[in-house]
Design an enzyme around this catalytic site. Structure first.
Site, PDB file in Angstrom:
ATOM      1  N   GLU A  85       0.857  -1.122   0.115  1.00 40.42           N
ATOM      2  CA  GLU A  85      -0.016  -0.022  -0.025  1.00 40.42           C
ATOM      3  C   GLU A  85       0.876   1.384   0.040  1.00 40.42           C
ATOM      4  O   GLU A  85       1.710   1.334   0.943  1.00 40.42           O
ATOM      5  CB  GLU A  85      -0.962  -0.017   1.246  1.00 40.42           C
ATOM      6  CG  GLU A  85      -2.036   1.111   1.133  1.00 40.42           C
ATOM      7  CD  GLU A  85      -3.090   0.881   2.300  1.00 40.42           C
ATOM      8  OE1 GLU A  85      -3.317  -0.164   2.713  1.00 40.42           O
ATOM      9  OE2 GLU A  85      -3.440   1.919   2.872  1.00 40.42           O
ATOM     10  N   LYS A 279      -7.653  -1.434  11.172  1.00 40.64           N
ATOM     11  CA  LYS A 279      -7.143  -1.849   9.679  1.00 40.64           C
ATOM     12  C   LYS A 279      -5.822  -0.985   9.625  1.00 40.64           C
ATOM     13  O   LYS A 279      -4.856  -1.671   8.948  1.00 40.64           O
ATOM     14  CB  LYS A 279      -7.963  -1.791   8.671  1.00 40.64           C
ATOM     15  CG  LYS A 279      -7.718  -2.267   7.233  1.00 40.64           C
ATOM     16  CD  LYS A 279      -6.814  -1.330   6.437  1.00 40.64           C
ATOM     17  CE  LYS A 279      -6.401  -1.949   5.103  1.00 40.64           C
ATOM     18  NZ  LYS A 279      -5.415  -0.837   4.476  1.00 40.64           N
ATOM     19  N   ASP A 295       4.323 -14.513  11.234  1.00 38.60           N
ATOM     20  CA  ASP A 295       2.865 -15.222  10.754  1.00 38.60           C
ATOM     21  C   ASP A 295       1.774 -14.152  10.852  1.00 38.60           C
ATOM     22  O   ASP A 295       1.209 -13.971  12.241  1.00 38.60           O
ATOM     23  CB  ASP A 295       2.532 -16.760  11.573  1.00 38.60           C
ATOM     24  CG  ASP A 295       1.306 -17.044  10.918  1.00 38.60           C
ATOM     25  OD1 ASP A 295       0.650 -16.293  10.506  1.00 38.60           O
ATOM     26  OD2 ASP A 295       1.175 -18.263  11.272  1.00 38.60           O
ATOM     27  N   HIS A 392      -2.813  10.309   0.791  1.00 34.93           N
ATOM     28  CA  HIS A 392      -2.842   8.832  -0.003  1.00 34.93           C
ATOM     29  C   HIS A 392      -2.834   8.930  -1.583  1.00 34.93           C
ATOM     30  O   HIS A 392      -1.979   8.310  -1.985  1.00 34.93           O
ATOM     31  CB  HIS A 392      -4.386   8.680   0.138  1.00 34.93           C
ATOM     32  CG  HIS A 392      -4.487   7.177   0.773  1.00 34.93           C
ATOM     33  ND1 HIS A 392      -4.224   6.977   2.185  1.00 34.93           N
ATOM     34  CD2 HIS A 392      -4.920   6.045   0.282  1.00 34.93           C
ATOM     35  CE1 HIS A 392      -4.342   5.554   2.484  1.00 34.93           C
ATOM     36  NE2 HIS A 392      -5.004   5.024   1.403  1.00 34.93           N
TER      37      HIS A 392
END
Ligand code: MEV
Length: 438
Positions: A85, A279, A295, A392
């Site tokens: 991202e 998130k 992991d 962004h």
């Protein structure tokens, strides 16, 4: 219509590539070339990657980046991150710099306890099961001593084994709820090996227990497996500063602090917002976990369960303003390893750990928690001031230009041009067309 393939795993790599490209792609020649283009030029490194998993046909790259200037408990760190991202690393670096001049991040380990369970069915009297468990408890430890001796020598091992009655939830369902200390190992193999031995001991001892009826002697082990929910393997990271030092461009410090507090309050009570809030935190957490060969699915699952521990999905971060001090912190559970697994095998993972000064698992937990907190701060800072799209889209600009086939010089000109312009798909297209027509 394609037909199923027999023995795919036994085909050579070239045969696998040929099969997949021929049967499932439009241009097999090009697909085969592409898969091979991503092979490592060093045959040994490639072999290593081939053997990480079954049926490897190529490598899948993610960017490996560095977010510098993280001051954690007085020591400067440069944090490696693997993520696709565009804005995540930029946001982390910005947050690190912001807190660098305000005392940095303070962290601490709250606990390191890992969990595993043997789930079983017992058809009989629970009081008899309880007595039996009390009698054989030392056997669980002695029967698994060959598995635990090395871990024990280093100060870890089995912490406790508890019998739990869950027969009110599933008929005749009980479990051995076991806790472990696995030091610098994530501990999955150690824990699962111990649990499978506990299951054997349980069945064997039950079958020869003279106090049990024939039915009670037939304990059915359903499964033995570690739990990725580790609420007592917990780390805390915090930043704080006087409110008046929270100076932001177009906002007074008090207003900025209050807006951040309000944003966190909303994420605490409103699950739709909490999921997105968390998130953003996971953007930071996962990318360090990936870079260090851990992991991320295990950590994701455990952290989200923790976020819902009070009955409703909620924010992982917290804020307060007391006596003029703004405080912002996170508490998250995670089971990480800095030995075993990929940590000594994957060359880039080894380098990531070296960049982090070869941390212990406890130190890595603290660094990862900081990455999560920093990411959340960066997101909230943008959200309550300029809005998220400004940063962004700036970061996404290069992706857009690449997609539109811009040349290097066009990219350079447009990155400069969009420093003071709003980035949208159409504004970028228009600006590129303008340059190209000149
Ligand atoms: C995007 O990957 C993450 C954010 O949506 C997080 C947030 O809204 O807090 C920006």
């Amino acid at each position: 219509m394609n037909t199923p393939v027999e023995g795919f795993s036994k085909l050579s790599k070239a045969e696998k590539i040929d099969w997949i490209a021929t049967h499932f792609t439009k241009n097999p020649e090009k697909s085969m070339q592409l898969l091979q283009q991503y092979w490592n030029t060093d045959a040994e490194v490639q072999k290593l990657h081939d053997e990480f998993i079954e049926n490897t046909v190529s490598n899948y790259y993610l960017p490996f980046a560095i977010a510098p200037n993280f001051l954690i408990n007085g020591t400067l760190h440069a944090i490696p991150m693997a993520i696709e991202e565009s804005s995540v690393v930029a946001a982390a670096s910005k947050a690190a710099k912001f807190w660098l001049n305000r005392g940095g991040f303070q962290t601490k380990i709250i606990g390191t306890e890992k969990v595993g369970q043997v789930h079983f069915i017992f058809n009989g009297d629970f009081n008899k099961l309880k007595d039996f468990f009390g009698n054989i408890k030392p056997d669980f430890f002695s029967d698994s001593s060959s598995i635990t001796q090395n871990m024990q020598k280093r100060g870890g091992g089995i912490k406790n084994i508890e019998l739990r009655d869950l027969s009110d939830k599933v008929d005749n369902y009980y479990q051995l709820h076991c806790t472990f200390e696995t030091l610098d190992a994530m501990g999955a193999n150690f824990i699962n090996s111990c649990l499978e031995q506990f299951a054997k001991t349980l069945k064997q001892k039950a079958s020869s227990n003279p106090d049990f009826t024939p039915e009670e002697k037939e304990i059915e082990v359903v499964m033995s497996i570690l739990s990725n929910y580790v609420p007592n393997c917990l780390v805390r990271a915090e930043v704080s500063c006087p409110v008046e030092t929270l100076n932001e461009d177009d906002m007074l410090p008090e207003e900025f602090a209050k807006k951040i507090v309000r944003a966190v309050e909303i994420a605490k009570v409103e699950p739709y917002r909490a999921v997105t809030h968390n998130k953003g935190i996971m953007n930071g957490i996962d990318s360090v976990i990936l870079a260090t060969g851990n992991d991320f699915r295990a950590v994701e699952a455990g952290i989200h369960a923790f976020a819902a521990k009070d009955g409703s999905y909620s924010s992982l971060t917290h804020t307060s303003i007391e006596n003029g001090i703004f405080k912002f912190w996170i508490e998250v559970p995670m089971a990480l390893g800095t030995v075993g697994g990929l940590t000594s095998l994957h060359p880039l993972v080894r380098l990531a750990l070296e960049i982090l000064q070869n941390p212990t698992a406890k130190e890595l937990m603290q660094i990862v928690a900081v990455a999560g907190l920093a990411q959340n701060f960066a997101a909230l800072r943008s959200l309550v001031t300029t809005g998220i799209q400004k940063g962004h889209m700036k970061m996404h600009l290069l992706n857009m230009l690449n997609q539109m086939g811009a040349s290097e010089s066009e990219k350079k000109q447009l990155v400069h041009y969009f420093k003071n312009q709003t980035v949208t798909n159409s504004s970028v297209k228009e600006a590129l067309q303008k340059i190209q027509s000149q």
